[in-house]
Design an enzyme around this catalytic site. Structure first.
Site, PDB file in Angstrom:
ATOM      1  N   GLU A  56       0.830  -1.096  -0.082  1.00 14.56           N
ATOM      2  CA  GLU A  56      -0.118  -0.088  -0.158  1.00 14.56           C
ATOM      3  C   GLU A  56       0.775   1.217   0.055  1.00 14.56           C
ATOM      4  O   GLU A  56       1.074   1.792   1.087  1.00 14.56           O
ATOM      5  CB  GLU A  56      -1.053   0.050   1.350  1.00 14.56           C
ATOM      6  CG  GLU A  56      -1.959   1.008   1.103  1.00 14.56           C
ATOM      7  CD  GLU A  56      -2.862   1.113   2.725  1.00 14.56           C
ATOM      8  OE1 GLU A  56      -2.459   0.015   3.473  1.00 14.56           O
ATOM      9  OE2 GLU A  56      -3.757   1.778   2.466  1.00 14.56           O
ATOM     10  N   HIS A  91       0.168   7.674   6.195  1.00 20.09           N
ATOM     11  CA  HIS A  91       1.385   7.363   5.331  1.00 20.09           C
ATOM     12  C   HIS A  91       2.398   8.628   5.691  1.00 20.09           C
ATOM     13  O   HIS A  91       2.080   9.647   5.578  1.00 20.09           O
ATOM     14  CB  HIS A  91       1.148   6.904   4.263  1.00 20.09           C
ATOM     15  CG  HIS A  91       0.333   5.637   3.815  1.00 20.09           C
ATOM     16  ND1 HIS A  91       0.702   4.809   2.951  1.00 20.09           N
ATOM     17  CD2 HIS A  91      -0.572   5.120   4.726  1.00 20.09           C
ATOM     18  CE1 HIS A  91      -0.172   3.763   3.126  1.00 20.09           C
ATOM     19  NE2 HIS A  91      -1.039   4.100   3.965  1.00 20.09           N
ATOM     20  N   HIS A 134      -5.636   5.969  -1.951  1.00 22.35           N
ATOM     21  CA  HIS A 134      -4.918   7.125  -1.557  1.00 22.35           C
ATOM     22  C   HIS A 134      -4.446   8.097  -2.518  1.00 22.35           C
ATOM     23  O   HIS A 134      -3.297   8.464  -3.115  1.00 22.35           O
ATOM     24  CB  HIS A 134      -3.441   6.725  -0.863  1.00 22.35           C
ATOM     25  CG  HIS A 134      -3.603   5.961   0.676  1.00 22.35           C
ATOM     26  ND1 HIS A 134      -3.446   6.912   1.801  1.00 22.35           N
ATOM     27  CD2 HIS A 134      -3.819   4.861   0.715  1.00 22.35           C
ATOM     28  CE1 HIS A 134      -3.859   6.072   2.868  1.00 22.35           C
ATOM     29  NE2 HIS A 134      -3.823   4.797   2.172  1.00 22.35           N
ATOM     30  N   ALA A 169      -9.189   8.255   2.101  1.00 18.73           N
ATOM     31  CA  ALA A 169      -8.102   8.644   1.356  1.00 18.73           C
ATOM     32  C   ALA A 169      -8.400   8.736  -0.204  1.00 18.73           C
ATOM     33  O   ALA A 169      -7.566   8.268  -0.889  1.00 18.73           O
ATOM     34  CB  ALA A 169      -6.990   7.703   1.574  1.00 18.73           C
ATOM     35  N   ARG A 225     -20.983  15.712 -10.197  1.00 16.97           N
ATOM     36  CA  ARG A 225     -20.520  15.855 -11.549  1.00 16.97           C
ATOM     37  C   ARG A 225     -19.376  15.349 -11.572  1.00 16.97           C
ATOM     38  O   ARG A 225     -18.399  15.089 -12.840  1.00 16.97           O
ATOM     39  CB  ARG A 225     -20.379  17.423 -11.785  1.00 16.97           C
ATOM     40  CG  ARG A 225     -21.778  17.832 -12.201  1.00 16.97           C
ATOM     41  CD  ARG A 225     -21.313  19.326 -12.945  1.00 16.97           C
ATOM     42  NE  ARG A 225     -21.108  20.175 -11.780  1.00 16.97           N
ATOM     43  CZ  ARG A 225     -22.007  20.693 -10.949  1.00 16.97           C
ATOM     44  NH1 ARG A 225     -23.079  20.611 -11.000  1.00 16.97           N
ATOM     45  NH2 ARG A 225     -21.607  21.664 -10.091  1.00 16.97           N
ATOM     46  N   ASP A 231     -15.986  -1.218  10.331  1.00 11.64           N
ATOM     47  CA  ASP A 231     -15.760  -1.230  11.679  1.00 11.64           C
ATOM     48  C   ASP A 231     -16.872  -0.254  12.135  1.00 11.64           C
ATOM     49  O   ASP A 231     -16.461  -0.336  13.452  1.00 11.64           O
ATOM     50  CB  ASP A 231     -14.416  -1.179  11.950  1.00 11.64           C
ATOM     51  CG  ASP A 231     -13.843   0.123  11.599  1.00 11.64           C
ATOM     52  OD1 ASP A 231     -14.493   0.655  10.778  1.00 11.64           O
ATOM     53  OD2 ASP A 231     -12.611   0.609  11.996  1.00 11.64           O
ATOM     54  N   ILE A 237     -16.380   2.673  12.000  1.00  7.81           N
ATOM     55  CA  ILE A 237     -15.698   3.948  12.470  1.00  7.81           C
ATOM     56  C   ILE A 237     -15.276   4.668  11.043  1.00  7.81           C
ATOM     57  O   ILE A 237     -15.244   5.685  10.716  1.00  7.81           O
ATOM     58  CB  ILE A 237     -14.437   3.697  13.130  1.00  7.81           C
ATOM     59  CG1 ILE A 237     -15.086   3.201  14.612  1.00  7.81           C
ATOM     60  CG2 ILE A 237     -13.707   5.009  13.224  1.00  7.81           C
ATOM     61  CD1 ILE A 237     -13.909   2.442  15.238  1.00  7.81           C
ATOM     62  N   HIS A 238     -14.371   3.664  10.336  1.00  9.26           N
ATOM     63  CA  HIS A 238     -14.040   4.431   9.154  1.00  9.26           C
ATOM     64  C   HIS A 238     -14.965   4.599   8.181  1.00  9.26           C
ATOM     65  O   HIS A 238     -14.874   5.500   7.043  1.00  9.26           O
ATOM     66  CB  HIS A 238     -13.117   3.289   8.327  1.00  9.26           C
ATOM     67  CG  HIS A 238     -11.792   3.201   9.118  1.00  9.26           C
ATOM     68  ND1 HIS A 238     -11.496   2.702  10.226  1.00  9.26           N
ATOM     69  CD2 HIS A 238     -10.404   3.663   8.681  1.00  9.26           C
ATOM     70  CE1 HIS A 238     -10.342   2.718  10.510  1.00  9.26           C
ATOM     71  NE2 HIS A 238      -9.506   3.339   9.670  1.00  9.26           N
ATOM     72  N   ASP A 241      -7.945  -3.748   7.697  1.00 12.07           N
ATOM     73  CA  ASP A 241      -7.041  -2.582   7.590  1.00 12.07           C
ATOM     74  C   ASP A 241      -6.390  -2.729   8.874  1.00 12.07           C
ATOM     75  O   ASP A 241      -6.116  -1.846   9.450  1.00 12.07           O
ATOM     76  CB  ASP A 241      -7.549  -1.509   7.224  1.00 12.07           C
ATOM     77  CG  ASP A 241      -6.299  -0.321   6.829  1.00 12.07           C
ATOM     78  OD1 ASP A 241      -6.854   0.698   6.615  1.00 12.07           O
ATOM     79  OD2 ASP A 241      -5.283  -0.816   6.574  1.00 12.07           O
TER      80      ASP A 241
END
Lengths: 306, 409
Positions: free
Chosen positions: B143, B155, B211, B236, B243, B269, B271-272, B294
């Site tokens: 990743e 990151h 990301h 990310a 549009r 989870d 949360i994300h 993750d």
């Protein structure tokens, strides 16, 4: 002949299953002395199979010492095709019970030499000592197994071309596509099943209160034969005409089930709807003997008692 | 009668009294296993005249294919992005511990790191089958570091790179080796990404978009060159805009090449992603949903501070942030928790929830012929679950490798 009339499909299925259960248990099968059963496919016996599975799961019935011989199988259909009779027997019966795979015999419609396969099948039945109870159904055209109208009444296990009626009736299992339906099958012959070990004809009549007309003709013919007892399951109004032809008219190769009139021990188990083409007199006569019929299934035995 | 008997004398196990996930539904069927593979009992009966040597009563459990986690950064104190001398024992530890979460195969994930770290770590990752020692390693998930600085998440920015100079060669030099690499997440807006995507796809490596600040047409182009996955959808990347839906628009794009499917990972989870967003994605493209954890090093550990690659993170309950900030960084949820949460949040069927963690990741990696299903001849990696999808036992290659004991451990 015994004609056992139950009210509906479920009751007919249950009666038949109880009968089979009792026959097996009373035989006391054991290592080296197997009970041999002839078995059908199709819609009619599904309820009966379900009940037998139930008795097995309850611990009342074991198939450990039972050998089975199926009546027929399509030619050219892969064995694992969902409509093959191998698949039918696996899914509806064998996978739920404790039968030894070596004892479950079904004709192989993909054998390299079909007549050799048929002859070998007859030999296997002979080696097993014949069939103790042959359970069959009846087609709307009165056929037993794939012995279509016109089949010789002394026929043996062989290759048959299927009648158009049968192909049409089967189309619904092949997505309605006639081109996908097998046109040939291997089948036990009428003669194969007519080989009778003992001769005993039962007429089962529901008791008319005043006259207990139980005609039991016991004639023991010394034939060395192969099928001891025949039980034919017939349910539904669409089979009514075939039942009429089978038991109220003469023995005729156009309605091959009629050959069983000459088998010494035959029971026809049916529901009310299947009797719709019979004479009222016939139906009343046999209903009058239900109390006698029911002695065959009541008490219902269990292997737990042994 | 058929005479082609099999030559195997290996013992046959029959798992009875269960509901197994097959043909997209839970069926009342028995599971037959021999030599680590799922056996066809009808074939056994008719061709081999065989029967079971041992019967195991599953007491009404659900039997599902083992879960496959394609994005897991570590756990139980182990950080897959930290180059240590006993890195292998770290993989072993995690592989063993996640058996209790129902994971039977996983892709150890490395976050954006300096090339030296990749050169040290990658040779220590072996693709291998699972067993009593732990879940199987399918290969590494890289990743980064070819991601967008604007969407770096947790990151480290100083390690982020581009491959403008030499495209694929740059990537190869950065990682050192691609031998055990299974998935690469990159940002497709980086120049020359198309070449890189094509090269990776040619080598059978799954390319994932993440990301990134790519717009929808950049994302579609990447898919046309071979990308098939989206890394933690919604997180990310640019938010959905009516549009320019960005990467999220791939879920309903009409520019996906015929016969191809875009999968998307989601960390369910609670949360994300807001449950409503989870539902939107699921309803838009249910067949693409791949549940991932993750999970980071802190998964399975008590609240507090832990490392994640070059960063320090802080765990507080189910939340993980870069220490001192509110930036989310990985999760501490377990795979079975994600499956249960997904089931509850979407109201989907049990079959759908289980497939999102097994069949779909297997399809993503092109291994569904042997993993991710309970089909005949598949690897016998499966789970026994109760009705609320709590893992009761884990099996790999037909052997029990974990069982919940009476204390619920």
């Amino acid at each position: 002949m015994r004609l056992v009339i139950l009210e509906d499909y479920d009751q007919a299925s249950e009666w038949a299953a109880k009968y089979i259960c009792n026959r097996i248990i009373q035989f006391k099968p054991t290592q080296g002395r197997y009970f041999t059963l002839g078995l059908p496919t199709g819609n009619t016996p599904l309820g009966c199979y379900k009940k037998l599975i139930e008795y097995h799961k309850n611990g009342d019935l074991s198939f450990k010492y039972v050998k089975t011989f199926n009546m027929d199988e399509y030619v050219g259909l892969p064995r694992n095709h969902p409509e093959s009779y191998h698949s039918y027997m696996w899914n509806n019966f064998f996978k739920h019970i404790d039968i030894d795979p070596n004892n479950a015999h079904i004709l192989d419609g993909n054998a390299p030499d079909l007549q050799v396969e048929c002859d070998a099948f007859e030999k296997k039945i002979e080696e097993a000592g014949g069939i103790d109870l042959f359970v069959g159904g009846i087609g709307p055209d009165g056929h037993i197994a794939f012995n279509e109208p016109g089949s010789s009444l002394s026929s043996r296990t062989r290759l048959k071309t299927l009648a158009m009626d049968t192909i049409l009736a089967n189309a619904k299992y092949f997505d309605g596509d006639l081109s996908k339906v097998p046109t040939m099958a291997l089948t036990v012959g009428v003669g194969t099943v007519m080989d009778a070990r003992e001769v005993r004809t039962y007429l089962v009549l529901v008791a008319c209160m005043f006259s207990r007309l139980v005609c039991v003709v016991i004639g023991i013919e010394g034939k060395k034969t192969s099928v001891l007892q025949v039980m034919i399951l017939i349910t539904g109004a669409h089979k009514a005409f075939a039942l009429y032809k089978a038991i109220e008219e003469g023995v005729n190769h156009m309605w091959t089930v009629s050959a069983f009139q000459q088998h010494p021990r035959t029971i026809f188990v049916c529901d009310e709807d299947a009797t719709l083409e019979l004479r009222v007199k016939t139906v009343k006569y046999f209903k009058g003997l239900m109390h006698v019929h029911n002695k065959l299934v009541d008490p219902l035995y269990s292997m737990k008692e042994n | 009668m058929p005479s082609n008997k099999s030559v195997s004398d290996a013992p046959i196990a029959q798992f009875t009294n269960c509901r197994l996930l097959r043909g997209r539904r839970l069926q009342r069927e028995d599971l037959w296993v021999r030599e680590g593979k799922i056996l066809n009992p009808e074939k056994l009966f008719f061709d081999e005249k065989g029967s079971a040597d041992v019967q195991l009563d599953c007491k009404g459990c659900i039997l599902a294919p083992g879960f496959i986690d394609v994005q897991i950064n570590g756990g139980f104190g182990v950080d897959f992005s930290l180059a240590t001398d006993d890195f292998r024992s770290g993989i072993d530890l995690v592989g063993r511990k996640i058996l209790s979460h129902g994971v039977t195969s996983f892709c150890p994930t490395l976050v954006t790191s300096p090339p030296s770290v990749y050169h040290q770590i990658l040779p220590q990752i072996d693709v291998r089958n699972g067993g009593a020692h732990g879940a199987g390693v399918l290969g590494a998930h890289m990743e980064g570091p070819f991601i967008s600085k604007e969407k770096k998440g947790a990151h480290p920015e100083h390690c982020i790179r581009t491959f403008e100079e030499n495209a694929f060669q740059d990537l190869l030099a950065t990682y050192g080796s691609l031998d055990c690499v299974r998935i690469v997440t990159l940002a497709p807006e980086i120049k020359r990404s198309s070449e890189v995507i094509r090269e990776l796809t040619k080598r059978g490596i799954c390319v994932s978009l993440g990301h990134s600040v790519a717009n929808l047409s950049q994302a579609e182009e990447a898919v046309q060159h071979g990308a098939t996955f989206i890394t933690h959808l919604f997180n990310a990347m640019l938010p959905f805009h009516h549009r320019d839906p960005g990467i999220v628009g791939l879920l309903t794009s009409d520019k996906i090449p015929a016969g191809r499917r875009v999968f998307y990972g989601m960390i369910s989870d609670g949360i994300h992603t807001n449950p409503a967003a989870l539902r939107i994605a699921h309803r838009a493209h249910p067949k693409g949903m791949v549940l991932v954890t993750d999970a980071i090093a802190g998964m399975g550990l008590a609240p507090g501070r832990h490392t994640l690659g070059q960063q320090v993170v802080e765990i507080d309950g189910l939340n993980t942030y870069i220490a001192g900030t509110k930036t989310l960084s990985g999760s501490v949820a377990t795979m079975d928790t994600c499956v249960r949460h997904f089931l509850e949040a979407t109201g989907c069927s049990v079959e759908t929830a289980l497939e999102a963690a097994s069949l779909h990741p297997a399809q993503l990696l092109g291994i569904e012929d042997r993993k991710g299903t309970l089909n005949y001849d598949s690897d016998a990696d499966f789970l026994m679950l109760d009705d609320s999808l709590h893992v009761q036992a884990t099996y790999i290659a037909g052997e029990e490798v974990w069982r919940r004991d009476a204390l619920g451990m």
